[in-house]
Scaffold this motif. Sequence first.
Motif, PDB file in Angstrom:
ATOM      1  N   LYS A   1      21.875  66.911  67.122  1.00 24.71           N
ATOM      2  CA  LYS A   1      22.235  65.615  66.533  1.00 24.71           C
ATOM      3  C   LYS A   1      22.114  65.637  65.002  1.00 24.71           C
ATOM      4  CE  LYS A   1      19.550  63.194  69.332  1.00 24.71           C
ATOM      5  NZ  LYS A   1      18.847  62.116  70.060  1.00 24.71           N
TER       6      LYS A   1
ATOM      7  N   THR B   1      17.658  67.126  69.356  1.00 24.19           N
ATOM      8  CA  THR B   1      17.422  66.576  68.013  1.00 24.19           C
ATOM      9  C   THR B   1      18.107  67.449  66.966  1.00 24.19           C
ATOM     10  OG1 THR B   1      15.308  65.631  68.687  1.00 24.19           O
ATOM     11  CG2 THR B   1      15.626  65.947  66.328  1.00 24.19           C
TER      12      THR B   1
ATOM     13  N   ASN C   1      14.376  68.081  74.234  1.00 25.68           N
ATOM     14  CA  ASN C   1      14.125  67.109  73.157  1.00 25.68           C
ATOM     15  C   ASN C   1      14.305  67.743  71.782  1.00 25.68           C
ATOM     16  OD1 ASN C   1      13.626  65.090  75.002  1.00 25.68           O
ATOM     17  ND2 ASN C   1      11.403  65.293  74.909  1.00 25.68           N
ATOM     18  N   THR C   2      13.773  68.965  71.636  1.00 22.53           N
ATOM     19  CA  THR C   2      13.870  69.657  70.337  1.00 22.53           C
ATOM     20  C   THR C   2      15.301  70.060  70.035  1.00 22.53           C
ATOM     21  OG1 THR C   2      11.640  70.532  70.661  1.00 22.53           O
ATOM     22  CG2 THR C   2      12.996  71.623  69.008  1.00 22.53           C
TER      23      THR C   2
ATOM     24  N   THR D   1      16.356  69.127  60.516  1.00 22.14           N
ATOM     25  CA  THR D   1      15.405  68.274  61.256  1.00 22.14           C
ATOM     26  C   THR D   1      13.949  68.503  60.841  1.00 22.14           C
ATOM     27  OG1 THR D   1      15.445  69.920  63.042  1.00 22.14           O
ATOM     28  CG2 THR D   1      16.882  68.024  63.291  1.00 22.14           C
TER      29      THR D   1
END
Length: 200
Positions: A66, A63, A59-60, A95
């Motif tokens: 992206k 992100t 997930n980290t 992020t």
Amino acid sequence: MKRKEYSAGMVKLSFWFAEFRKVIELLSSGKTLPEIKQMNVQENIFSAPTQARAIQIFNTVSTRVKGLDTSSYAVFAKSDISTQKFIALIAVMQTDSLFFDFVYEVYREKLILGIDELADSDVGIFFKNKQLQSEKVAKWTDYTLKRLGTCYKTMLMEAGLIDQGTGTRKILKPILDKALEECLKVNGMETTLRALTGVR
């Protein structure tokens, strides 16, 4: 860069460079993020100790990936390891707004002034200023701020921007690859470029 609300979430996260590199390699080979997510659950591609940690890493890292323009994947693939680490750090900066501000307001300022040391007091002053500017940061405990400061220094150290050690750290001015500089400019990320190179 889309500004996000300040967060202390980084205390639970790592630089995860190897994992970041693996995701970019898989994307470059034609895999999609949902496919990589499934591979992570089925094959534990990050060799995480638990499935919960594997999911957190994915997930980290996804992100962060992206947060970059896809054009930077090709630059990443052709770069040496030090440039790849800068790209991974840029992804973290993209992020996490508070960490971005730390690099821009503390690290960049040191480079501009020609000061080659980052002291614990610099980190403390940064957070004191942010507590005056942000009600959210003002509510965080000293323990949280201390952990966050340690985390920020670890990120910079793993990216090769400061040396290892405790207390005062020596700042290592990066030499950015021309392809990476161009990629940042093309994608409207001049502020990030200035943060890393110490340009006004």
